[in-house]
Write a protein that holds these residues in place. Sequence first.
Motif, PDB file in Angstrom:
ATOM      1  N   GLY A  63       0.802  -1.231   0.000  1.00  0.00           N
ATOM      2  CA  GLY A  63       0.000   0.000   0.000  1.00  0.00           C
ATOM      3  C   GLY A  63       0.830   1.274   0.000  1.00  0.00           C
ATOM      4  N   ILE A  64       1.993   1.233  -0.645  1.00  0.00           N
ATOM      5  CA  ILE A  64       2.819   2.454  -0.749  1.00  0.00           C
ATOM      6  C   ILE A  64       2.469   3.142  -2.068  1.00  0.00           C
ATOM      7  N   ALA A  65       2.182   4.439  -1.988  1.00  0.00           N
ATOM      8  CA  ALA A  65       1.779   5.151  -3.210  1.00  0.00           C
ATOM      9  C   ALA A  65       2.924   5.190  -4.207  1.00  0.00           C
ATOM     10  N   CYS A  66       2.641   4.802  -5.437  1.00  0.00           N
ATOM     11  CA  CYS A  66       3.611   4.956  -6.530  1.00  0.00           C
ATOM     12  C   CYS A  66       2.809   5.051  -7.815  1.00  0.00           C
ATOM     13  N   GLN A  67       3.443   5.557  -8.849  1.00  0.00           N
ATOM     14  CA  GLN A  67       2.725   5.702 -10.130  1.00  0.00           C
ATOM     15  C   GLN A  67       3.688   5.461 -11.266  1.00  0.00           C
ATOM     16  N   ALA A  68       3.336   4.597 -12.190  1.00  0.00           N
ATOM     17  CA  ALA A  68       4.146   4.424 -13.407  1.00  0.00           C
ATOM     18  C   ALA A  68       3.654   5.469 -14.409  1.00  0.00           C
ATOM     19  N   CYS A  69       4.112   6.693 -14.212  1.00  0.00           N
ATOM     20  CA  CYS A  69       3.549   7.812 -14.986  1.00  0.00           C
ATOM     21  C   CYS A  69       4.270   8.027 -16.314  1.00  0.00           C
ATOM     22  N   GLY A  70       5.428   7.397 -16.484  1.00  0.00           N
ATOM     23  CA  GLY A  70       6.185   7.564 -17.722  1.00  0.00           C
ATOM     24  C   GLY A  70       6.970   8.861 -17.731  1.00  0.00           C
ATOM     25  N   LYS A  71       7.976   8.901 -18.610  1.00  0.00           N
ATOM     26  CA  LYS A  71       8.741  10.145 -18.723  1.00  0.00           C
ATOM     27  C   LYS A  71       9.088  10.439 -20.173  1.00  0.00           C
ATOM     28  N   LEU A  72       9.485  11.695 -20.407  1.00  0.00           N
ATOM     29  CA  LEU A  72       9.979  12.090 -21.728  1.00  0.00           C
ATOM     30  C   LEU A  72      11.455  12.421 -21.625  1.00  0.00           C
ATOM     31  N   VAL A  73      12.232  11.948 -22.584  1.00  0.00           N
ATOM     32  CA  VAL A  73      13.607  12.431 -22.759  1.00  0.00           C
ATOM     33  C   VAL A  73      13.553  13.310 -24.005  1.00  0.00           C
ATOM     34  N   VAL A  74      13.973  14.552 -23.859  1.00  0.00           N
ATOM     35  CA  VAL A  74      13.724  15.533 -24.913  1.00  0.00           C
ATOM     36  C   VAL A  74      15.037  16.045 -25.517  1.00  0.00           C
ATOM     37  N   ALA A  75      15.156  15.891 -26.829  1.00  0.00           N
ATOM     38  CA  ALA A  75      16.309  16.473 -27.534  1.00  0.00           C
ATOM     39  C   ALA A  75      15.921  17.873 -27.971  1.00  0.00           C
ATOM     40  N   THR A  76      16.803  18.825 -27.661  1.00  0.00           N
ATOM     41  CA  THR A  76      16.479  20.210 -28.029  1.00  0.00           C
ATOM     42  C   THR A  76      17.426  20.737 -29.113  1.00  0.00           C
ATOM     43  N   ARG A  77      18.477  19.943 -29.433  1.00  0.00           N
ATOM     44  CA  ARG A  77      19.430  20.385 -30.472  1.00  0.00           C
ATOM     45  C   ARG A  77      19.728  19.217 -31.410  1.00  0.00           C
ATOM     46  N   ALA A 104       8.529  16.372 -32.705  1.00  0.00           N
ATOM     47  CA  ALA A 104       8.321  17.602 -31.927  1.00  0.00           C
ATOM     48  C   ALA A 104       6.831  17.773 -31.589  1.00  0.00           C
ATOM     49  N   ALA A 105       5.953  17.474 -32.546  1.00  0.00           N
ATOM     50  CA  ALA A 105       4.516  17.658 -32.300  1.00  0.00           C
ATOM     51  C   ALA A 105       4.008  16.619 -31.302  1.00  0.00           C
ATOM     52  N   GLU A 106       4.503  15.378 -31.429  1.00  0.00           N
ATOM     53  CA  GLU A 106       4.037  14.308 -30.520  1.00  0.00           C
ATOM     54  C   GLU A 106       4.468  14.543 -29.072  1.00  0.00           C
ATOM     55  N   LEU A 107       5.621  15.209 -28.890  1.00  0.00           N
ATOM     56  CA  LEU A 107       6.056  15.527 -27.518  1.00  0.00           C
ATOM     57  C   LEU A 107       4.964  16.289 -26.786  1.00  0.00           C
ATOM     58  N   LYS A 108       4.294  17.170 -27.532  1.00  0.00           N
ATOM     59  CA  LYS A 108       3.293  18.058 -26.911  1.00  0.00           C
ATOM     60  C   LYS A 108       2.024  17.314 -26.491  1.00  0.00           C
ATOM     61  N   GLU A 109       1.809  16.120 -27.080  1.00  0.00           N
ATOM     62  CA  GLU A 109       0.643  15.330 -26.619  1.00  0.00           C
ATOM     63  C   GLU A 109       0.823  14.951 -25.146  1.00  0.00           C
ATOM     64  N   TYR A 110       2.095  14.732 -24.741  1.00  0.00           N
ATOM     65  CA  TYR A 110       2.360  14.340 -23.349  1.00  0.00           C
ATOM     66  C   TYR A 110       2.627  15.549 -22.459  1.00  0.00           C
ATOM     67  N   GLU A 111       3.403  16.490 -23.009  1.00  0.00           N
ATOM     68  CA  GLU A 111       3.800  17.664 -22.218  1.00  0.00           C
ATOM     69  C   GLU A 111       3.591  18.903 -23.083  1.00  0.00           C
ATOM     70  N   PRO A 112       2.445  19.541 -22.985  1.00  0.00           N
ATOM     71  CA  PRO A 112       2.135  20.659 -23.880  1.00  0.00           C
ATOM     72  C   PRO A 112       3.115  21.826 -23.793  1.00  0.00           C
ATOM     73  N   HIS A 113       3.841  21.960 -22.684  1.00  0.00           N
ATOM     74  CA  HIS A 113       4.713  23.133 -22.538  1.00  0.00           C
ATOM     75  C   HIS A 113       6.160  22.841 -22.917  1.00  0.00           C
ATOM     76  N   VAL A 114       6.408  21.629 -23.357  1.00  0.00           N
ATOM     77  CA  VAL A 114       7.785  21.261 -23.682  1.00  0.00           C
ATOM     78  C   VAL A 114       8.144  21.748 -25.077  1.00  0.00           C
ATOM     79  N   ALA A 115       9.435  22.091 -25.261  1.00  0.00           N
ATOM     80  CA  ALA A 115       9.882  22.448 -26.614  1.00  0.00           C
ATOM     81  C   ALA A 115      11.066  21.562 -26.945  1.00  0.00           C
ATOM     82  N   GLY A 116      10.921  20.746 -27.946  1.00  0.00           N
ATOM     83  CA  GLY A 116      12.035  19.887 -28.337  1.00  0.00           C
ATOM     84  C   GLY A 116      11.910  19.564 -29.796  1.00  0.00           C
ATOM     85  N   ILE A 117      12.964  18.995 -30.370  1.00  0.00           N
ATOM     86  CA  ILE A 117      12.876  18.643 -31.792  1.00  0.00           C
ATOM     87  C   ILE A 117      12.548  17.160 -31.961  1.00  0.00           C
ATOM     88  N   ALA A 118      12.748  16.386 -30.914  1.00  0.00           N
ATOM     89  CA  ALA A 118      12.396  14.957 -30.936  1.00  0.00           C
ATOM     90  C   ALA A 118      12.486  14.447 -29.508  1.00  0.00           C
TER      91      ALA A 118
END
Length: 383
Positions: A63-77, A104-118
């Motif tokens: 009963g320990i709170a945890c979440q498999a929320c996923g993450k993004l690794v973002v290339a900006t250059r 770049a567009a798909e990144l925004k489906e997960y994190e709308p405020h992120v700016a990356g190229i892939a």
Amino acid sequence: MALVRSGVNSLAVLEGEGKLAAHQTGNNSGVIHSGLYYKPGSLKALNCGAGREALYLFCREHGIACQACGKLVVATRQDELAALDALEIKGIANGLKGLRRLSAAELKEYEPHVAGIAGLRVAETGIVDYVKVCEKYAEIITAGGAEIQLNFRVTKVKKNSRELVLRSGSGEIRCRNLVNCAGLHSDRVARMCGVNPGLQIIPFRGEYYKLIPEKYGLVNNLIYPVPDPRFPFLGVHFTRMIAGGVEAGPNAVLAFKRQGYSKWSFSLRDAAQFAFFPGFWVMGSKFWKMGLGEFYRSFSKRAFVRALQRLVPEIQAEDLQPGGAGVRAQALETNGFLVDDFRIKEAERMVHVLNAPSPAATASISIGRSIAGIALKNFALNR
Ligand SMILES: Cc1cc2nc3c(=O)[nH]c(=O)nc-3n(C[C@H](O)[C@H](O)[C@H](O)COP(=O)(O)OP(=O)(O)OC[C@H]3O[C@@H](n4cnc5c(N)ncnc54)[C@H](O)[C@@H]3O)c2cc1C
């Protein structure tokens, strides 16, 4: 916990502080790492994958709170794309199922405020509070008949043919076998035991900022940069915490004290010890530029914010308030090589865990099982 679960009935956990998880375990980012970054077949890769799954299960069972929320690794250059490709290949080799390459567009489906190229989406990554996990381990250990002694800082070890005598300011304990998991002091404890660790622990402080509550909406889950493959740290990132809130960091600043949580912490003993270690200067000659950059970012909030703005351009200095800090125990060899993998050394009647940096919290159940395996093989244990 693994030893108790395997039936060992005479065991004490000795902790130098007055509470559990006072150091790395209680001051980390709270991320359940997927296993993306590690060399396939390494101890980190094997134990992270197995440990992650064991930890999710453990949290569900207890009963320990945890979440498999996923993450993004973002290339900006553009020049990060090759490293992003390499990460994807490693992730697949390490058996990750939920990897998805993003435009770049798909990144925004997960994190709308992120700016990356892939980017890469890593579904298996999650969040947890490791203090809660550690407290549960402690509960299981004591319920299994073992003992936890707080405020027992081992300062001297005497060995004879029958036993080891562990001394602290508050008394002594006699035992037949020892497992050293002293984190930032693991090399010292090994030396106390007459074992040459062949390395030196170098402390690297990781400082955090916290997003102010009005800006939590800028980050849904976890947003990481593409790490510099020459360096064992992941770069400043955003982490949603399981208890709420979002942290930004940690940087990786050389600390002049092993348990030095503030910018001004200094210990002559600690600093002199690494200054006299030949590998320190070899490392310095390779990484001085990066090291100076980290110092600058530690003292300049503006520089810290600039690093974060590469991921989330909207973020401003006034959106961040100071958070805490943690100190990483990073092992360095005499030749200046930063030990990347976990390192566990077997010695007569002892096991020394000499390098257990990130993702060792994620991997803890799996590392514990490996240590118990070594102990059961090498030690004459009462069960
Ligand atoms: C800033 C930061 C962020 C991190 N983020 C993550 C993350 O998100 N996910 C992840 O998986 N990992 C992360 N890590 C790594 C992870 O926290 C560590 O790898 C892990 O906690 C190591 O556990 P440990 O038990 O080896 O060390 P510690 O938690 O440091 O425990 C060592 C214990 O030994 C005790 N001790 C030391 N010397 C003595 C002595 N002489 N006698 C008695 N007791 C002694 C100390 O008091 C301490 O409690 C992070 C680490 C840091 C610092």
